[in-house]
Design an enzyme around this catalytic site. Structure first.
Site, PDB file in Angstrom:
ATOM      1  N   GLY A 274       0.888  -1.383  -0.024  1.00 34.58           N
ATOM      2  CA  GLY A 274       0.000  -0.045   0.110  1.00 34.58           C
ATOM      3  C   GLY A 274       0.861   1.303   0.020  1.00 34.58           C
ATOM      4  N   GLU A 316       3.337  -6.250  -1.617  1.00 40.20           N
ATOM      5  CA  GLU A 316       2.063  -5.940  -2.665  1.00 40.20           C
ATOM      6  C   GLU A 316       2.184  -4.203  -2.662  1.00 40.20           C
ATOM      7  OE1 GLU A 316      -1.152  -7.879  -0.979  1.00 40.20           O
ATOM      8  OE2 GLU A 316      -0.310  -9.664  -1.271  1.00 40.20           O
ATOM      9  N   GLY A 318       0.721  -1.834  -4.317  1.00 38.88           N
ATOM     10  CA  GLY A 318      -0.480  -1.595  -4.518  1.00 38.88           C
ATOM     11  C   GLY A 318      -0.486  -0.282  -5.721  1.00 38.88           C
ATOM     12  N   ARG A 319      -1.073   0.502  -5.534  1.00 42.84           N
ATOM     13  CA  ARG A 319      -1.050   1.721  -6.438  1.00 42.84           C
ATOM     14  C   ARG A 319       0.228   2.324  -7.156  1.00 42.84           C
ATOM     15  NH1 ARG A 319      -4.129   5.863  -3.322  1.00 42.84           N
ATOM     16  NH2 ARG A 319      -4.562   3.887  -1.881  1.00 42.84           N
ATOM     17  N   ARG A 360     -13.151   8.509  -7.022  1.00 47.91           N
ATOM     18  CA  ARG A 360     -12.225   8.330  -5.558  1.00 47.91           C
ATOM     19  C   ARG A 360     -12.660   9.850  -4.773  1.00 47.91           C
ATOM     20  NH1 ARG A 360      -7.257   8.559  -5.188  1.00 47.91           N
ATOM     21  NH2 ARG A 360      -7.312   7.458  -3.231  1.00 47.91           N
ATOM     22  N   TYR A 364     -13.746   9.172  -1.125  1.00 38.36           N
ATOM     23  CA  TYR A 364     -12.533   9.237  -0.031  1.00 38.36           C
ATOM     24  C   TYR A 364     -12.155  10.618   0.379  1.00 38.36           C
ATOM     25  CZ  TYR A 364     -12.290   4.159  -1.551  1.00 38.36           C
ATOM     26  OH  TYR A 364     -12.482   3.070  -2.212  1.00 38.36           O
ATOM     27  N   CYS A 391     -25.502  14.149 -12.210  1.00 37.90           N
ATOM     28  CA  CYS A 391     -26.517  14.759 -11.179  1.00 37.90           C
ATOM     29  C   CYS A 391     -26.183  14.599  -9.830  1.00 37.90           C
ATOM     30  CB  CYS A 391     -27.886  14.426 -11.878  1.00 37.90           C
ATOM     31  SG  CYS A 391     -29.119  15.382 -11.126  1.00 37.90           S
ATOM     32  N   GLU A 392     -25.074  15.132  -9.446  1.00 34.58           N
ATOM     33  CA  GLU A 392     -24.692  14.966  -7.974  1.00 34.58           C
ATOM     34  C   GLU A 392     -23.863  16.113  -7.583  1.00 34.58           C
ATOM     35  OE1 GLU A 392     -25.324  12.537  -5.856  1.00 34.58           O
ATOM     36  OE2 GLU A 392     -26.301  11.090  -7.019  1.00 34.58           O
ATOM     37  N   TYR A 421      -6.844   2.673  -9.580  1.00 29.46           N
ATOM     38  CA  TYR A 421      -8.297   2.701  -8.970  1.00 29.46           C
ATOM     39  C   TYR A 421      -9.412   3.825  -9.477  1.00 29.46           C
ATOM     40  CZ  TYR A 421      -5.789   0.318  -5.227  1.00 29.46           C
ATOM     41  OH  TYR A 421      -5.053  -0.393  -4.796  1.00 29.46           O
TER      42      TYR A 421
END
Length: 473
Positions: A274, A316, A318-319, A360, A364, A391-392, A421
């Site tokens: 991570g 690992e 990750g990104r 994202r 987040y 529409c948000e 992601y």
């Protein structure tokens, strides 16, 4: 800033108005990104405006050279760091960050293994020609069919996440007369994000076993002849800078590892990863060489204290492998200054994508950067918020950024650090088709994942008697 001292600040404290809103922060953008002589941005030697003309917008752009170089550098760093202690390292590419057959080929050719967590991700990795023995299978709720397929193809390791899964997998391998290597996911009580970490004595999450419950689970695995217990797996968070959290977690996990050695060998310890990347100019991710050395040294110290051999280590990232390699291109549709009080104004810049191609920020509160990609500008920087077409009210692409004040409809806008992601989490919210993915290498661009059209969306609807031959792109 608003005249009300208790109101929310117009801009976050970390965001400083740049002297030049055309500059590309080198830590955020791919290494091959630059401003060309005509003022536009080039990505991997290809003008962003050319990419818009050929492939349209929104558009995911992925720099293959960047992905490959980062994969090589990461593997080299961990292999060097563990070799100092006489053990080996394996580095897993996180399929959930960005998965396509092309990307699997890139990372496996550079020496990485791949972790998957669903039957669909497993299918993509296999379709790409990945060696099954170099795949790891995660997930807290693997179905019987998914486990059957993993055992059938010979997946290298399965990460056990529950007592039910132990029995489920044991029945499968017994029926098939197979043997399956497994790790046990354990929660160390350490939770890390960016520079900080929290160490607790308890866990309340869906993944893994507590340190207290792990020994009983391992004992059950060892009772079952078809399951080969090879070690522990631990993951402490994501977007992590620094090694402090890993060092605290290693102390706890190695203690458990030492206790379990009394019942048999544990050749592998997977410490997850991570590792963070830069999304904005103020982010300062730890160099991978420093991370690798710090984590390997921490494990070695803990093993030495307990008088036990150091196991082979797995990681690992990750990104960290793919995140920086991605840039998303949008076209500006409208701009709208909004008065915030106290003389402050925010410029809302609406683009032709949004939370359907990058949720994202909405999920987040993730921060991103942006630059005009079709030209440079001498206009003064102005505080802007890049928003999508959905529409948000929470449909935000970049919450706060300084863009040239003359940003206008038709401008091409580039958002960097979107390799991880964004494509993976993309949706068809408001029936917006998902964009294509274009890979760049050696000054050439090619589609590696086809985009969708409205016709594609309607083709899945069982209601219409006929499907329109042409949709609105």
């Amino acid at each position: 800033m608003s005249a009300d001292p208790h109101s929310r600040p117009v801009a976050p404290a970390w965001l400083v108005a740049p002297r030049d809103a055309n500059l590309l922060s080198p830590a955020v953008w791919p290494e091959n990104a630059r401003r060309a002589a005509d003022g536009g941005i080039e990505l991997g030697g290809v003008p962003a405006s050319e990419l818009r003309t050929r492939f349209g917008t929104p558009l995911y752009v992925l720099d293959e050279d960047q992905v490959r170089a980062t994969a090589r550098r990461t593997l080299d760093a961990f292999q060097a760091a563990t070799a100092v202690h006489g053990v080996r390292a394996r580095v897993y590419y996180a399929g959930k960050a960005f998965l396509s057959t092309e990307v699997v080929r890139w990372v496996t050719e550079e020496g990485l293994a791949v972790d998957v967590c669903t039957g669909g991700e497993l299918a993509v990795a296999l379709a790409a020609g990945a060696e099954p023995g170099r795949l790891g299978f995660h997930g807290n709720n693997k179905s019987v069919a998914e486990l059957e397929r993993a055992v059938e193809v010979g997946v290298g390791s399965i990460v056990i996440d529950s007592l039910i899964e132990i029995e489920r997998l044991a029945a499968i391998v017994e029926r098939r007369g197979a043997t399956q290597a497994v790790l046990l996911r354990v929660n160390s009580g350490v939770h890390a994000e960016t520079h900080d970490f929290l160490a607790t004595a308890h866990e309340d999450q869906k993944f893994g076993f507590t340190l207290t419950d792990a020994a009983a689970a391992v004992a059950r695995i060892r009772e079952l002849p078809g399951l080969q217990f090879v070690g522990l797996h631990c993951h402490i968070g994501s977007q992590i800078f620094g090694t402090a959290g890993f060092e605290e977690s290693a102390a706890r996990i190695v203690e458990l590892h030492a206790e379990l050695l009394e019942g048999g060998d544990l050749p592998v310890l997977n410490l997850g990863g991570g590792f963070g990347i830069a999304y904005t100019s103020v982010d300062d991710p730890t160099p991978i060489e420093q991370l690798a050395a710090g984590i390997a040294d921490a494990v070695a110290r803990q093993c030495e204290v307990r008088g036990i051999p150091i196991p082979d280590l797995a990681f690992e990232p990750g990104r960290a492998i793919v995140g920086r390699a991605g840039v998303t291109l949008y076209e500006v549709g409208t701009t709208k200054p909004v008065a915030l009080g106290g003389g402050a104004t925010r410029l809302y810049v609406s683009v032709d994508g949004g939370m359907s191609d990058n949720p994202r920020a909405a999920l987040y509160g993730a921060q991103y950067s942006a630059r005009i990609a079709s030209r440079s500008s001498d206009a003064e920087p102005t505080l802007a918020r890049v928003v999508g077409k959905h529409c948000e009210s929470g449909d935000i692409v970049v919450d706060a950024e300084y863009l040239p004040a003359d940003v206008s409809p038709g401008d091409l806008l580039a958002v960097p650090a979107t390799g991880a992601y964004c494509f993976s989490l993309a949706s068809n919210y408001n029936y917006v088709p998902r964009p294509p993915v274009v890979a760049l290498r050696g000054g050439e661009a090619r589609v590696i994942v086809r985009g969708e059209s409205v016709d594609d969306l309607l083709a899945r609807d069982a209601g219409p008697a006929t499907t329109p031959r042409e949709g609105i792109a």
